[in-house]
Design a protein around this motif. Structure first.
Motif, PDB file in Angstrom:
ATOM      1  N   ASP A  22      -8.089  31.608  24.126  1.00  0.00           N
ATOM      2  CA  ASP A  22      -6.736  31.807  24.647  1.00  0.00           C
ATOM      3  C   ASP A  22      -6.378  30.618  25.526  1.00  0.00           C
ATOM      4  OD1 ASP A  22      -4.325  32.726  25.518  1.00  0.00           O
ATOM      5  OD2 ASP A  22      -5.077  34.582  26.401  1.00  0.00           O
ATOM      6  N   GLY A  23      -5.610  29.670  24.980  1.00  0.00           N
ATOM      7  CA  GLY A  23      -5.245  28.463  25.704  1.00  0.00           C
ATOM      8  C   GLY A  23      -5.982  27.254  25.167  1.00  0.00           C
ATOM      9  N   SER A  44      -0.245  30.181  18.866  1.00  0.00           N
ATOM     10  CA  SER A  44      -0.117  28.943  18.084  1.00  0.00           C
ATOM     11  C   SER A  44      -0.566  27.698  18.835  1.00  0.00           C
ATOM     12  CB  SER A  44       1.343  28.754  17.654  1.00  0.00           C
ATOM     13  OG  SER A  44       2.182  28.646  18.793  1.00  0.00           O
ATOM     14  N   ALA A  45      -1.011  27.824  20.097  1.00  0.00           N
ATOM     15  CA  ALA A  45      -1.302  26.637  20.908  1.00  0.00           C
ATOM     16  C   ALA A  45      -2.688  26.660  21.540  1.00  0.00           C
ATOM     17  CB  ALA A  45      -0.242  26.480  21.999  1.00  0.00           C
ATOM     18  N   ASN A  65      -7.212  29.374  13.167  1.00  0.00           N
ATOM     19  CA  ASN A  65      -6.032  29.381  14.038  1.00  0.00           C
ATOM     20  C   ASN A  65      -6.230  28.590  15.334  1.00  0.00           C
ATOM     21  OD1 ASN A  65      -3.282  30.366  14.091  1.00  0.00           O
ATOM     22  ND2 ASN A  65      -3.873  31.611  15.855  1.00  0.00           N
ATOM     23  N   LEU A  66      -6.964  27.472  15.247  1.00  0.00           N
ATOM     24  CA  LEU A  66      -7.195  26.627  16.414  1.00  0.00           C
ATOM     25  C   LEU A  66      -6.469  25.301  16.281  1.00  0.00           C
ATOM     26  CD1 LEU A  66     -11.058  27.012  16.931  1.00  0.00           C
ATOM     27  CD2 LEU A  66      -9.251  28.206  18.187  1.00  0.00           C
ATOM     28  N   ASN A  67      -6.096  24.722  17.418  1.00  0.00           N
ATOM     29  CA  ASN A  67      -5.668  23.331  17.508  1.00  0.00           C
ATOM     30  C   ASN A  67      -6.870  22.522  17.995  1.00  0.00           C
ATOM     31  OD1 ASN A  67      -2.462  23.253  17.266  1.00  0.00           O
ATOM     32  ND2 ASN A  67      -3.048  25.105  18.369  1.00  0.00           N
ATOM     33  N   ILE A  68      -7.272  21.539  17.212  1.00  0.00           N
ATOM     34  CA  ILE A  68      -8.428  20.706  17.559  1.00  0.00           C
ATOM     35  C   ILE A  68      -7.958  19.260  17.543  1.00  0.00           C
ATOM     36  CG2 ILE A  68     -10.743  19.986  16.901  1.00  0.00           C
ATOM     37  CD1 ILE A  68     -11.151  22.777  15.733  1.00  0.00           C
ATOM     38  N   GLY A 261       3.079  27.163   5.152  1.00  0.00           N
ATOM     39  CA  GLY A 261       1.969  28.051   5.491  1.00  0.00           C
ATOM     40  C   GLY A 261       0.766  27.443   6.164  1.00  0.00           C
ATOM     41  N   ALA A 262       0.635  26.101   6.196  1.00  0.00           N
ATOM     42  CA  ALA A 262      -0.593  25.494   6.715  1.00  0.00           C
ATOM     43  C   ALA A 262      -0.523  25.257   8.206  1.00  0.00           C
ATOM     44  CB  ALA A 262      -0.883  24.184   5.990  1.00  0.00           C
ATOM     45  N   GLY A 263      -1.658  25.376   8.877  1.00  0.00           N
ATOM     46  CA  GLY A 263      -1.771  25.042  10.292  1.00  0.00           C
ATOM     47  C   GLY A 263      -1.913  26.248  11.192  1.00  0.00           C
TER      48      GLY A 263
END
Length: 267
Positions: A22-23, A44-45, A65-68, A261-263
């Motif tokens: 979360d975050g 989403s973030a 569902n991660l931002n890396i 749909g991607a990301g």
């Protein structure tokens, strides 16, 4: 999990678990993920910046569902080593092209005889070295007959090369959208790759089997929209039917499907 310390403790060990991030957590280096673990970003973030995750000697791992972002060398965004049954899905990988090509490491590297790895519905953006499968030309004793990987419905944007680069293994690359690459799918050191129903735009070479290594790879290319990109297939392979059921949508619908749909944030 909102802190790095809590996350490290939560993903340790091989018991079945779902760990929610979360975050955005800053880290250096990599965090090891145990077997039977799902790592799931909230919203989403959420995700990690500055380093990444390592899946080593593990099985049954999902990263979703991660931002890396901006994995500083020598840390990849995600490293998969000596692992099986790994699903990398609906993540957003990114860096920048403002530094030397070795400033950041790979966004997603799969090495050391890993098997049954699926990479689906991710975005890869603004990077030099996208996704390496098989780390070395000299690792054939370990990697031959392994490195079975599938990439589908991913969006590669402004990624220079390694989309993916595959040594020794068997790769299925279908229904992906590639923009702004120098070289995209790269089969080498006897690897066998099936490249089908993908879309390439502003890309110099969509498929190559004859660069960077002393031994060429094999490739079968079918149903792709090359968008003017070249192909360099020195050896046509025999890998034409993956050992699983799937339906590849036609290239004509890939851009709309993948961009919608991607990301991360699009589960």
């Amino acid at each position: 999990m909102k802190s790095l310390a809590a996350f490290k403790a939560a993903v340790d060990g091989d018991g079945a678990k779902v760990v929610k991030v979360d975050g955005l957590i800053s880290l250096s280096g990599q965090v090891d993920i145990g077997s039977n673990t799902t790592v799931l970003g909230v919203g989403s973030a959420s995700g990690f910046t500055g380093g990444g995750l390592r899946i080593k000697e593990a099985t049954n791992v999902v990263v979703q569902n991660l931002n890396i972002s901006k994995p500083l060398a020598p840390a990849d965004g995600i490293t998969v080593q000596e692992s099986t049954k790994v699903w990398i899905d609906h993540n957003s990988f990114s860096a920048d092209r403002e530094h030397d090509k070795d400033h950041y490491d790979g966004l997603l590297d799969i090495t050391h005889a890993s098997d049954d790895v699926t990479v689906s519905w991710n975005t890869f953006k603004d990077h030099f070295k996208g996704s390496l499968v098989g780390h070395s030309d000299n690792n054939g004793d370990e990697d031959t007959r392994h490195l079975k990987v599938t990439y589908h419905h991913n969006h590669f944007s402004n990624v220079y090369s390694r989309i993916p680069s595959l040594r020794f293994g068997t790769g299925h690359f279908y229904d992906n959208y590639v923009q702004g690459a120098d070289t995209a799918a790269h089969s080498r050191m006897g690897a066998r790759m099936l490249v089908e129903n993908n879309v390439f735009r502003d890309t110099k070479v969509a498929v190559t089997t004859s660069r960077s290594s002393d031994v060429d790879g094999f490739a079968v290319a079918r149903g792709n929209d090359l968008g003017g990109a070249a192909t360099e297939i020195s050896q046509v392979g025999d890998f034409t039917k993956p050992p699983y059921a799937y339906t590849a949508e036609p290239a004509s619908s890939v851009v709309g499907t993948v961009t919608e749909g991607a990301g991360a944030g699009k589960l």
